[in-house]
Scaffold this motif. Structure first.
Motif, PDB file in Angstrom:
ATOM      1  N   HIS A 125      28.681  46.098  43.636  1.00  7.47           N
ATOM      2  CA  HIS A 125      29.859  45.287  43.318  1.00  7.47           C
ATOM      3  C   HIS A 125      29.473  43.884  42.872  1.00  7.47           C
ATOM      4  CE1 HIS A 125      33.374  47.774  44.029  1.00  7.47           C
ATOM      5  NE2 HIS A 125      32.699  48.354  45.005  1.00  7.47           N
ATOM      6  N   ASP A 126      28.437  43.311  43.489  1.00  8.68           N
ATOM      7  CA  ASP A 126      27.948  42.003  43.033  1.00  8.68           C
ATOM      8  C   ASP A 126      27.489  42.087  41.578  1.00  8.68           C
ATOM      9  OD1 ASP A 126      28.390  40.937  45.561  1.00  8.68           O
ATOM     10  OD2 ASP A 126      26.266  41.024  46.157  1.00  8.68           O
ATOM     11  N   GLN A 127      26.785  43.150  41.251  1.00  5.11           N
ATOM     12  CA  GLN A 127      26.305  43.339  39.875  1.00  5.11           C
ATOM     13  C   GLN A 127      27.474  43.502  38.906  1.00  5.11           C
ATOM     14  OE1 GLN A 127      22.896  43.508  38.582  1.00  5.11           O
ATOM     15  NE2 GLN A 127      22.779  42.320  40.466  1.00  5.11           N
ATOM     16  N   LEU A 128      28.464  44.319  39.278  1.00  3.85           N
ATOM     17  CA  LEU A 128      29.631  44.510  38.415  1.00  3.85           C
ATOM     18  C   LEU A 128      30.384  43.200  38.195  1.00  3.85           C
ATOM     19  CD1 LEU A 128      31.098  47.919  39.606  1.00  3.85           C
ATOM     20  CD2 LEU A 128      30.102  47.399  37.373  1.00  3.85           C
ATOM     21  N   ALA A 129      30.480  42.389  39.234  1.00  3.31           N
ATOM     22  CA  ALA A 129      31.186  41.106  39.118  1.00  3.31           C
ATOM     23  C   ALA A 129      30.501  40.179  38.119  1.00  3.31           C
ATOM     24  CB  ALA A 129      31.272  40.432  40.486  1.00  3.31           C
ATOM     25  N   GLN A 130      29.215  40.394  37.904  1.00  2.00           N
ATOM     26  CA  GLN A 130      28.468  39.590  36.932  1.00  2.00           C
ATOM     27  C   GLN A 130      28.409  40.265  35.564  1.00  2.00           C
ATOM     28  OE1 GLN A 130      24.833  37.590  38.658  1.00  2.00           O
ATOM     29  NE2 GLN A 130      25.254  39.084  40.282  1.00  2.00           N
ATOM     30  N   GLY A 131      29.122  41.385  35.421  1.00  2.79           N
ATOM     31  CA  GLY A 131      29.206  42.059  34.143  1.00  2.79           C
ATOM     32  C   GLY A 131      28.205  43.181  33.926  1.00  2.79           C
ATOM     33  N   ASN A 132      27.419  43.521  34.936  1.00  2.00           N
ATOM     34  CA  ASN A 132      26.398  44.562  34.780  1.00  2.00           C
ATOM     35  C   ASN A 132      26.999  45.946  35.042  1.00  2.00           C
ATOM     36  OD1 ASN A 132      24.173  46.172  34.671  1.00  2.00           O
ATOM     37  ND2 ASN A 132      23.114  45.220  36.387  1.00  2.00           N
ATOM     38  N   LYS A 133      27.276  46.673  33.984  1.00  2.00           N
ATOM     39  CA  LYS A 133      27.862  48.009  34.107  1.00  2.00           C
ATOM     40  C   LYS A 133      26.798  49.088  34.311  1.00  2.00           C
ATOM     41  CE  LYS A 133      31.907  46.691  31.544  1.00  2.00           C
ATOM     42  NZ  LYS A 133      32.721  46.848  30.365  1.00  2.00           N
ATOM     43  N   ASN A 134      25.530  48.690  34.311  1.00  2.00           N
ATOM     44  CA  ASN A 134      24.450  49.653  34.514  1.00  2.00           C
ATOM     45  C   ASN A 134      24.469  50.279  35.906  1.00  2.00           C
ATOM     46  OD1 ASN A 134      23.095  49.327  31.944  1.00  2.00           O
ATOM     47  ND2 ASN A 134      22.521  47.304  32.674  1.00  2.00           N
ATOM     48  N   VAL A 135      25.181  49.664  36.835  1.00  2.00           N
ATOM     49  CA  VAL A 135      25.201  50.167  38.209  1.00  2.00           C
ATOM     50  C   VAL A 135      26.362  51.127  38.480  1.00  2.00           C
ATOM     51  CG1 VAL A 135      24.027  48.116  39.101  1.00  2.00           C
ATOM     52  CG2 VAL A 135      26.530  48.200  39.084  1.00  2.00           C
TER      53      VAL A 135
END
Length: 175
Positions: A125-135
């Motif tokens: 979720h931290d990654q998604l919040a920064q725009g990283n859709k790879n997760v």
């Protein structure tokens, strides 16, 4: 038995191993960060954690100093490799003389597994919040395991059910 200096140096090196190296991601994500976040979750969610559970969380990925972080999808899609990895891990844990996980009760094993998953969910979720859709795929997998997994401790399930990612206000958390 390794001397105390060697034990500490190995553990510190184990904490520097990168997690999720097969997924492009932002920022560093190390075993040390993962372990710290799991211990924060333990403190927040467990009403009376045992010392054995605390130690097992602290040490649960230190073997990755020698083998790296094997992606979960590889373990699932290549069962023979996963079996060999588990055997090698057991040898490394024996060499490190770390019996913390072996001493866990079934309840503590469930906590260790659930907190491991929950921490990965929060990282995604931290990654998604920064725009990283790879997760996205990892997040779907871990959500399925938390939602459908047997033996998830009730406080972990309640946290998962109530969780919605948000940025907190540093000065006034309730605003």
């Amino acid at each position: 038995m390794p001397d105390k200096v060697t034990q500490v140096l190995r553990a510190r090196e184990g904490g520097n191993v990168y997690r999720c190296h097969g997924i492009p991601h932002l920022d560093e994500y190390t075993v040390g960060k993962h372990t710290f976040d799991m211990l924060l979750l333990l403190d927040a969610l467990h009403p009376a954690p045992t010392v054995d559970l605390f130690l097992a969380i602290l040490r649960h990925d230190l073997h990755e100093r020698y083998m790296g972080d094997i992606p979960g999808r590889i373990k699932v899609s290549l069962p023979a490799l996963h079996k060999a990895w588990k055997e090698a891990t057991a040898l490394i844990v024996q060499e490190l003389e770390d019996d913390s996980a072996a001493r866990l009760s079934e309840e503590d094993r469930a906590w260790l597994d659930a907190l491991d998953k929950l921490e990965l969910l929060l990282w995604c979720h931290d990654q998604l919040a920064q725009g990283n859709k790879n997760v996205t795929r990892v997040l779907q997998d871990v959500e399925n395991r938390l939602r459908n997994g047997a033996g998830i401790p009730q406080p972990v399930r309640e946290f998962y059910d109530a969780f919605a990612w948000k940025r907190t206000n540093e000065m006034h958390p309730d605003r």
